[in-house]
Design an enzyme around this catalytic site. Structure first.
Site, mmCIF file in Angstrom:
data_model
loop_
_atom_site.group_PDB
_atom_site.id
_atom_site.type_symbol
_atom_site.label_atom_id
_atom_site.label_comp_id
_atom_site.label_asym_id
_atom_site.label_seq_id
_atom_site.Cartn_x
_atom_site.Cartn_y
_atom_site.Cartn_z
ATOM 1 C CB CYS A 1 44.555 -40.538 -12.411
ATOM 2 S SG CYS A 1 43.061 -40.064 -13.373
ATOM 3 C CB CYS B 1 44.471 -36.679 -11.078
ATOM 4 S SG CYS B 1 43.802 -36.666 -11.008
ATOM 5 C CG HIS C 1 41.034 -39.623 -8.852
ATOM 6 N ND1 HIS C 1 41.314 -39.855 -10.754
ATOM 7 C CD2 HIS C 1 41.005 -40.678 -8.266
ATOM 8 C CE1 HIS C 1 41.554 -41.298 -10.305
ATOM 9 N NE2 HIS C 1 41.228 -41.751 -9.237
ATOM 10 C CG ASN D 1 32.001 -47.029 -21.481
ATOM 11 O OD1 ASN D 1 30.590 -46.931 -21.750
ATOM 12 N ND2 ASN D 1 32.426 -47.506 -22.366
ATOM 13 C CB SER E 1 40.328 -47.271 -19.083
ATOM 14 O OG SER E 1 40.104 -46.961 -19.615
ATOM 15 C CG HIS F 1 39.289 -38.151 -13.435
ATOM 16 N ND1 HIS F 1 40.554 -37.302 -12.185
ATOM 17 C CD2 HIS F 1 38.781 -36.658 -13.690
ATOM 18 C CE1 HIS F 1 40.598 -36.648 -12.315
ATOM 19 N NE2 HIS F 1 39.774 -35.975 -13.318
ATOM 20 C CG HIS G 1 36.546 -39.772 -17.917
ATOM 21 N ND1 HIS G 1 36.567 -40.814 -17.165
ATOM 22 C CD2 HIS G 1 37.361 -40.198 -19.261
ATOM 23 C CE1 HIS G 1 36.523 -42.059 -17.519
ATOM 24 N NE2 HIS G 1 37.157 -42.054 -19.085
ATOM 25 C CD GLN H 1 35.432 -43.067 -23.673
ATOM 26 O OE1 GLN H 1 36.428 -42.846 -25.436
ATOM 27 N NE2 GLN H 1 35.392 -43.813 -22.992
HETATM 28 ZN ZN LIG Z 1 41.658 -38.850 -11.703
#
Ligand SMILES: [Zn+2]
Ligand SMILES: [Zn+2]
Ligand SMILES: [Zn+2]
Length: 353
Positions: free
Chosen positions: A50, A53, A114, A154, A162, A165, A167, A169
């Site tokens: 990843c 990570c 993750h 997203n 994509s 993990h 997250h 933006q």
């Molecule tokens: Zn990750």
């Protein structure tokens, strides 16, 4: 909604100044189209492959620190750059117009683990994410030439994410993009016409109707908007009139963390899947010299959740055909969607170990 709501009708979206076609009689149509994959949360808390990570190398060659809380960095493949030159030369026709587009694209990792998602994080883990969003809005919005800061997430391969993990933006731009620009115009017009805030008025109407409310806490109301396009679309509105995160009190930051903690498990529980969506905060443009609240008295903070799933973990709604050529259309009514989300538990179907 009274009487004839089971027949086709149009509903007005006053925020976007657009109509939506509602066709509730169509919910029984057979489905022989695409069936996607059910999405389970990741089973590993660290994935050596990843790029988000802690400690891992990213695709662009940079290496992540071994972060323990929140981690943000400039996107290695940013859609906007801070110093793009203006398009050169005069256009050969006024119909062939171009304009400079500058900005910054950042990634914000919510947690080093993750396997987590907002839906499976605790309130205490989400609160620092709210603080980080607030700090980023202030910092990036304060940069010269940045007129808008769009914080979004997203989730899920179905939405083109994509990487699983946890997250989001933050894209910021040297111009106000089309969606918030249209909402700015609508809110400004309502304020000029009535002396009141469009979304304060709308929230009052929804709270007295009641049937589209999913849940509330002291500071936020989550509802399926009257004009929802996506089957389980949700609008999260601050109860108090404020334009942007820096105006939140500490209690309101906790209130936003609580609202996210209560909405996202309901989504996952609806079809027992890691529910895909695009979500994002709409707040005051940062194009004014004054503080956002003074420069944009018309703006009312809110979040949009746009999930694509329609009738199961694997069958999604498409925006095609008449929707591309005519107008958006939905089958189940917003009232039905709100009823189903209200019935979902806030305890995640897949508890953390
Ligand atoms: Zn990750
Ligand atoms: Zn308001
Ligand atoms: Zn909005």
């Amino acid at each position: 909604m009274e009487g004839n709501s089971q027949y086709p009708h149009r509903r007005w979206n006053p925020l976007r100044q657009a109509w939506v076609l509602v066709s509730p009689h169509r919910t029984q149509r057979p489905w022989q189209g695409e069936v996607g994959q059910k999405a389970a949360p990741s089973a590993v808390s660290y994935d050596p492959k990843c790029y988000l990570c802690p400690g891992n190398a990213r695709a662009g060659g940079a290496q992540n620190p071994t972060y323990e809380g929140i981690f943000s960095f400039v996107n290695d493949y940013s859609a906007l750059l801070p110093d793009s030159p203006a398009p050169s030369g005069a256009p050969s026709s006024p119909l062939l117009l171009a304009s400079p587009a500058r900005g910054l694209c950042k990634v914000l990792c919510y947690h080093p683990d993750h396997s987590l998602t907002l839906a499976r994080m605790t309130r205490a883990e989400i609160r620092p994410v709210v603080d980080a969003w607030t700090a980023q809005y202030l910092e990036i919005g304060g940069l010269d030439g940045i007129e808008y800061v769009q914080i979004f997430e997203n989730r899920g391969a179905m939405m083109g994410a994509s990487n699983p993990h946890p997250h989001g933006q933050i894209w910021s731009t040297s111009f106000v993009p089309d969606e918030p620009a249209a909402e700015t115009a609508a809110q400004r017009q309502h304020l000029a016409d009535t002396g009141r805030c469009l979304l304060c008025d709308y929230l009052e109407a929804e709270r007295s109707a009641g049937e589209r409310i999913v849940f509330e806490n002291d500071h936020f109301t989550a509802l399926v908007p009257w004009w929802a396009v996506w089957p389980f679309e949700v609008l999260l509105l601050s109860r108090r009139h404020l334009g942007a995160m820096p105006e939140f009190t500490g209690d309101e930051r906790n209130g936003l963390a609580d609202a996210l903690k209560r909405l996202t498990p309901r989504y996952d529980n609806l079809f027992e899947t890691s529910f895909p969506y695009t979500m994002g905060f709409h707040q005051s443009p940062t194009d004014g010299a004054k503080t956002p609240g003074e420069a944009h008295p018309e703006w009312h903070f809110h979040a949009h959740f746009y999930p694509p799933l329609l009738r199961s973990a694997t069958v999604r709604k498409f925006m095609v055909g008449f929707e591309m050529l005519g107008m958006p259309q939905r089958d189940i009514t917003p009232e039905d969607a709100a009823r189903r989300l209200r019935a979902c538990s806030e305890e995640h179907f897949w508890p953390r170990a």
